[in-house]
Motif scaffolding. Structure first.
Motif, PDB file in Angstrom:
ATOM      1  N   GLU A   1       0.837  -1.208   0.000  1.00 12.65           N
ATOM      2  CA  GLU A   1       0.000   0.000   0.000  1.00 12.65           C
ATOM      3  C   GLU A   1       0.867   1.252   0.000  1.00 12.65           C
ATOM      4  O   GLU A   1       0.589   2.225  -0.722  1.00 12.65           O
ATOM      5  CB  GLU A   1      -0.928  -0.007   1.216  1.00 12.65           C
ATOM      6  N   GLU A   2       1.920   1.247   0.798  1.00 15.98           N
ATOM      7  CA  GLU A   2       2.820   2.404   0.847  1.00 15.98           C
ATOM      8  C   GLU A   2       3.599   2.543  -0.466  1.00 15.98           C
ATOM      9  O   GLU A   2       3.854   3.668  -0.922  1.00 15.98           O
ATOM     10  CB  GLU A   2       3.798   2.269   2.019  1.00 15.98           C
ATOM     11  N   LEU A   3       3.970   1.422  -1.070  1.00 13.33           N
ATOM     12  CA  LEU A   3       4.696   1.475  -2.336  1.00 13.33           C
ATOM     13  C   LEU A   3       3.798   2.038  -3.443  1.00 13.33           C
ATOM     14  O   LEU A   3       4.274   2.804  -4.302  1.00 13.33           O
ATOM     15  CB  LEU A   3       5.193   0.078  -2.714  1.00 13.33           C
ATOM     16  N   GLU A   4       2.528   1.682  -3.409  1.00  6.78           N
ATOM     17  CA  GLU A   4       1.591   2.231  -4.393  1.00  6.78           C
ATOM     18  C   GLU A   4       1.452   3.744  -4.237  1.00  6.78           C
ATOM     19  O   GLU A   4       1.420   4.492  -5.227  1.00  6.78           O
ATOM     20  CB  GLU A   4       0.226   1.546  -4.257  1.00  6.78           C
ATOM     21  N   LYS A   5       1.381   4.197  -2.986  1.00 10.82           N
ATOM     22  CA  LYS A   5       1.288   5.637  -2.738  1.00 10.82           C
ATOM     23  C   LYS A   5       2.539   6.359  -3.239  1.00 10.82           C
ATOM     24  O   LYS A   5       2.467   7.441  -3.812  1.00 10.82           O
ATOM     25  CB  LYS A   5       1.119   5.911  -1.247  1.00 10.82           C
ATOM     26  N   ALA A   6       3.688   5.748  -2.999  1.00  8.80           N
ATOM     27  CA  ALA A   6       4.960   6.391  -3.319  1.00  8.80           C
ATOM     28  C   ALA A   6       5.255   6.408  -4.815  1.00  8.80           C
ATOM     29  O   ALA A   6       5.948   7.310  -5.299  1.00  8.80           O
ATOM     30  CB  ALA A   6       6.097   5.693  -2.575  1.00  8.80           C
ATOM     31  N   THR A   7       4.739   5.436  -5.558  1.00  4.67           N
ATOM     32  CA  THR A   7       5.055   5.341  -6.990  1.00  4.67           C
ATOM     33  C   THR A   7       3.910   5.744  -7.905  1.00  4.67           C
ATOM     34  O   THR A   7       4.143   6.133  -9.055  1.00  4.67           O
ATOM     35  CB  THR A   7       5.452   3.901  -7.361  1.00  4.67           C
ATOM     36  N   GLY A   8       2.670   5.623  -7.401  1.00  5.15           N
ATOM     37  CA  GLY A   8       1.518   5.835  -8.272  1.00  5.15           C
ATOM     38  C   GLY A   8       1.201   4.607  -9.113  1.00  5.15           C
ATOM     39  O   GLY A   8       0.272   4.617  -9.916  1.00  5.15           O
ATOM     40  N   PHE A   9       1.962   3.532  -8.926  1.00  5.79           N
ATOM     41  CA  PHE A   9       1.719   2.288  -9.652  1.00  5.79           C
ATOM     42  C   PHE A   9       0.749   1.402  -8.877  1.00  5.79           C
ATOM     43  O   PHE A   9       0.622   1.511  -7.657  1.00  5.79           O
ATOM     44  CB  PHE A   9       3.027   1.504  -9.849  1.00  5.79           C
ATOM     45  N   ASP A  10       0.093   0.508  -9.605  1.00  3.98           N
ATOM     46  CA  ASP A  10      -0.636  -0.579  -8.965  1.00  3.98           C
ATOM     47  C   ASP A  10       0.366  -1.711  -8.743  1.00  3.98           C
ATOM     48  O   ASP A  10       1.109  -2.071  -9.668  1.00  3.98           O
ATOM     49  CB  ASP A  10      -1.782  -1.068  -9.849  1.00  3.98           C
ATOM     50  N   VAL A  11       0.392  -2.255  -7.535  1.00  4.19           N
ATOM     51  CA  VAL A  11       1.321  -3.353  -7.231  1.00  4.19           C
ATOM     52  C   VAL A  11       0.507  -4.629  -7.038  1.00  4.19           C
ATOM     53  O   VAL A  11      -0.379  -4.690  -6.189  1.00  4.19           O
ATOM     54  CB  VAL A  11       2.166  -3.060  -5.981  1.00  4.19           C
ATOM     55  N   GLU A  12       0.822  -5.615  -7.820  1.00  2.00           N
ATOM     56  CA  GLU A  12       0.078  -6.876  -7.827  1.00  2.00           C
ATOM     57  C   GLU A  12       0.965  -7.986  -7.270  1.00  2.00           C
ATOM     58  O   GLU A  12       2.090  -8.178  -7.713  1.00  2.00           O
ATOM     59  CB  GLU A  12      -0.327  -7.184  -9.270  1.00  2.00           C
ATOM     60  N   PHE A  13       0.450  -8.723  -6.288  1.00  3.83           N
ATOM     61  CA  PHE A  13       1.201  -9.842  -5.735  1.00  3.83           C
ATOM     62  C   PHE A  13       1.269 -10.996  -6.745  1.00  3.83           C
ATOM     63  O   PHE A  13       0.278 -11.310  -7.408  1.00  3.83           O
ATOM     64  CB  PHE A  13       0.549 -10.362  -4.452  1.00  3.83           C
ATOM     65  N   THR A  14       2.427 -11.620  -6.821  1.00  2.00           N
ATOM     66  CA  THR A  14       2.601 -12.839  -7.617  1.00  2.00           C
ATOM     67  C   THR A  14       3.115 -13.937  -6.699  1.00  2.00           C
ATOM     68  O   THR A  14       4.314 -13.997  -6.403  1.00  2.00           O
ATOM     69  CB  THR A  14       3.600 -12.620  -8.775  1.00  2.00           C
ATOM     70  N   PRO A  15       2.249 -14.803  -6.185  1.00  3.07           N
ATOM     71  CA  PRO A  15       2.715 -15.870  -5.288  1.00  3.07           C
ATOM     72  C   PRO A  15       3.592 -16.865  -6.045  1.00  3.07           C
ATOM     73  O   PRO A  15       3.325 -17.193  -7.201  1.00  3.07           O
ATOM     74  CB  PRO A  15       1.417 -16.537  -4.826  1.00  3.07           C
ATOM     75  N   VAL A  16       4.653 -17.334  -5.392  1.00  7.40           N
ATOM     76  CA  VAL A  16       5.506 -18.383  -5.967  1.00  7.40           C
ATOM     77  C   VAL A  16       5.659 -19.481  -4.924  1.00  7.40           C
ATOM     78  O   VAL A  16       5.745 -19.213  -3.731  1.00  7.40           O
ATOM     79  CB  VAL A  16       6.887 -17.831  -6.379  1.00  7.40           C
ATOM     80  N   SER A  17       5.696 -20.721  -5.393  1.00  9.20           N
ATOM     81  CA  SER A  17       5.750 -21.853  -4.461  1.00  9.20           C
ATOM     82  C   SER A  17       7.147 -22.087  -3.915  1.00  9.20           C
ATOM     83  O   SER A  17       7.318 -22.654  -2.848  1.00  9.20           O
ATOM     84  CB  SER A  17       5.246 -23.122  -5.152  1.00  9.20           C
ATOM     85  N   ASN A  18       8.156 -21.656  -4.653  1.00 15.19           N
ATOM     86  CA  ASN A  18       9.537 -21.808  -4.202  1.00 15.19           C
ATOM     87  C   ASN A  18      10.435 -20.895  -5.031  1.00 15.19           C
ATOM     88  O   ASN A  18       9.957 -20.151  -5.888  1.00 15.19           O
ATOM     89  CB  ASN A  18      10.002 -23.268  -4.273  1.00 15.19           C
ATOM     90  N   ARG A  19      11.732 -20.988  -4.800  1.00 12.23           N
ATOM     91  CA  ARG A  19      12.685 -20.100  -5.477  1.00 12.23           C
ATOM     92  C   ARG A  19      12.782 -20.413  -6.965  1.00 12.23           C
ATOM     93  O   ARG A  19      12.885 -19.502  -7.793  1.00 12.23           O
ATOM     94  CB  ARG A  19      14.054 -20.229  -4.793  1.00 12.23           C
ATOM     95  N   THR A  20      12.727 -21.693  -7.310  1.00 12.99           N
ATOM     96  CA  THR A  20      12.776 -22.075  -8.716  1.00 12.99           C
ATOM     97  C   THR A  20      11.564 -21.530  -9.456  1.00 12.99           C
ATOM     98  O   THR A  20      11.675 -21.054 -10.599  1.00 12.99           O
ATOM     99  CB  THR A  20      12.841 -23.607  -8.856  1.00 12.99           C
ATOM    100  N   ALA A  21      10.396 -21.573  -8.810  1.00 15.87           N
ATOM    101  CA  ALA A  21       9.183 -21.044  -9.425  1.00 15.87           C
ATOM    102  C   ALA A  21       9.307 -19.541  -9.655  1.00 15.87           C
ATOM    103  O   ALA A  21       8.786 -19.001 -10.648  1.00 15.87           O
ATOM    104  CB  ALA A  21       7.974 -21.349  -8.546  1.00 15.87           C
TER     105      ALA A  21
END
Length: 288
Positions: free
Chosen positions: A48-68
Motif C-alpha cells: 500500500e505504501e509502495l503504491e502511494k509512493a510510486t503511483g503504480f498498482d502493485v500486484e502480488f505474484t505468489p511463488v511456491s519456491n525459489r525455482t518457481a
C-alpha cells in the motif's frame, strides 16, 4: 446548461478512464513466502505504501519456491522479486535480473549454537561431531554457519557430519544430545530461547554480517519504471519501512533501512560460501 453538464460529465469520466488505463501495474513476489494469503498478511501494508509512493498498482505474484520465482521471471509473469543473498547469486546466473534496492537486516549474521552446559566450548570441539543446519541453501542457516566452521579450520561434512534438520527439530535433537551444534542467525536464536525457556544456549562462533536481502527486477521492465521504484525507496523509505514492519516475519527488518546502491560484488562472499560447501557453480537452488 444541461448539455454542457452532460459534456463535462462525459469528459470527466473519460479522463478518469484514461488515468485508470494509464496506471502502471508492477508484479511483486517474495521467494520465501508461499501463497497469496501469507503475502497479503506479511507485505500488504508495505505494498500500500509502495503504491502511494510510486503511483503504480502493485500486484502480488505468489511463488511456491525459489525455482518457481525464476521461472515466473523468465516467463515475464513477475517484475520485481524480493530475495535473500544466497538466492540472488542463483538468480544472477539463471536470469538477467538486476539489483534495485538492498534491504538491510540488523544483526544479520550466522552463528554456531550449542548447549551452554554441554561439552562443546569452542568450534574446535566440534571436530568429529554432528552439526545441524536448519535449511538447505539458506544464507544464515547453512552457508553462513558452514563458513564460520570453515574459517575455524573445519571442512564441511569432512571434519564433522553435516545434517539438514528443521530448526526446532534440530534444537530438540541438540537437547537430547543427538547433535552437538546448530547453525542459525540471531533472530532464530532469540526465537529458540523463547520456545525453549528451560534450556540454556551458548554461541561458540559467529561470522561477519551477511549481505543484505535484495529487491531485483526483470530485464524486461522499463527503465523509467525501475527508476521510479528506486526513487520511492529513496524518498519514502521511512513510510515503506513502517508498512513493512506491520507483518510478522517482516519484523526481522526492524531497525533496518533500504540501500539504493547495490553492487553485485557485494555478494562475492556468498559465492565463496557456496564453494565452502562444495557447490562451485550456482546454476540451481539447493534442495529444489
Amino acid at each position: 446548461m444541461k448539455l454542457w453538464n452532460w459534456i463535462s460529465g462525459v469528459a470527466l469520466a473519460a479522463g478518469l478512464m484514461t488515468a485508470t488505463a494509464s496506471a502502471e501495474t508492477i508484479r511483486f513476489a517474495v521467494t520465501d513466502v508461499e501463497g497469496m494469503e501469507q503475502l497479503q498478511r506479511e507485505y500488504g501494508a508495505f505494498v500500500e505504501e509502495l503504491e502511494k509512493a510510486t503511483g503504480f498498482d502493485v500486484e502480488f505474484t505468489p511463488v511456491s519456491n525459489r525455482t518457481a520465482a525464476v521461472e515466473a521471471m523468465r516467463a515475464e509473469q513477475v517484475d520485481f522479486v524480493l530475495t535473500g543473498p544466497a538466492e540472488y547469486v542463483v538468480f544472477k546466473v539463471l536470469t538477467d535480473a538486476k539489483p534495485v534496492v538492498g534491504w538491510h537486516r540488523p544483526d544479520y549474521f550466522a552463528q554456531i549454537v550449542v548447549m551452554a552446559d554441554g561439552d562443546i566450548n569452542s568450534l574446535a570441539d566440534l571436530k568429529g561431531k554432528k552439526v545441524a543446519f536448519g535449511e538447505v541453501g539458506s544464507t544464515s542457516q547453512q552457508l553462513g554457519p558452514a563458513q564460520v566452521l570453515a574459517d575455524a579450520g573445519l571442512k564441511y561434512n569432512e571434519d564433522y557430519t553435516a545434517e539438514i534438520i528443521k530448526r526446532n527439530v534440530a534444537i530438540e535433537a541438540m537437547i537430547r544430545g543427538d547433535v552437538s551444534a546448530v547453525g542459525m542467525n540471531l533472530t532464530h536464536l532469540r526465537s529458540v530461547r523463547e520456545k525453549f525457556p528451560g534450556q540454556k544456549f551458548a554461541v561458540v562462533g559467529r561470522g561477519a554480517d551477511l549481505p543484505n536481502d535484495i529487491l531485483i527486477v526483470a530485464s524486461t521492465v522499463k527503465p523509467e519504471v525501475v527508476d521510479k521504484v528506486k526513487t520511492a525507496f529513496l524518498d519514502k523509505g521511512p513510510d515503506l519501512m513502517t508498512g513493512l514492519l506491520k507483518g510478522e516475519d517482516t519484523r526481522k527488518y526492524d531497525g533496518g533501512y533500504f540501500i539504493p546502491t547495490v553492487d553485485d560484488k557485494d555478494y562475492d562472499n556468498v559465492r565463496a560460501m557456496y564453494a565452502t560447501i562444495g557447490v562451485p557453480k550456482f546454476s540451481n537452488f539447493l534442495g529444489e
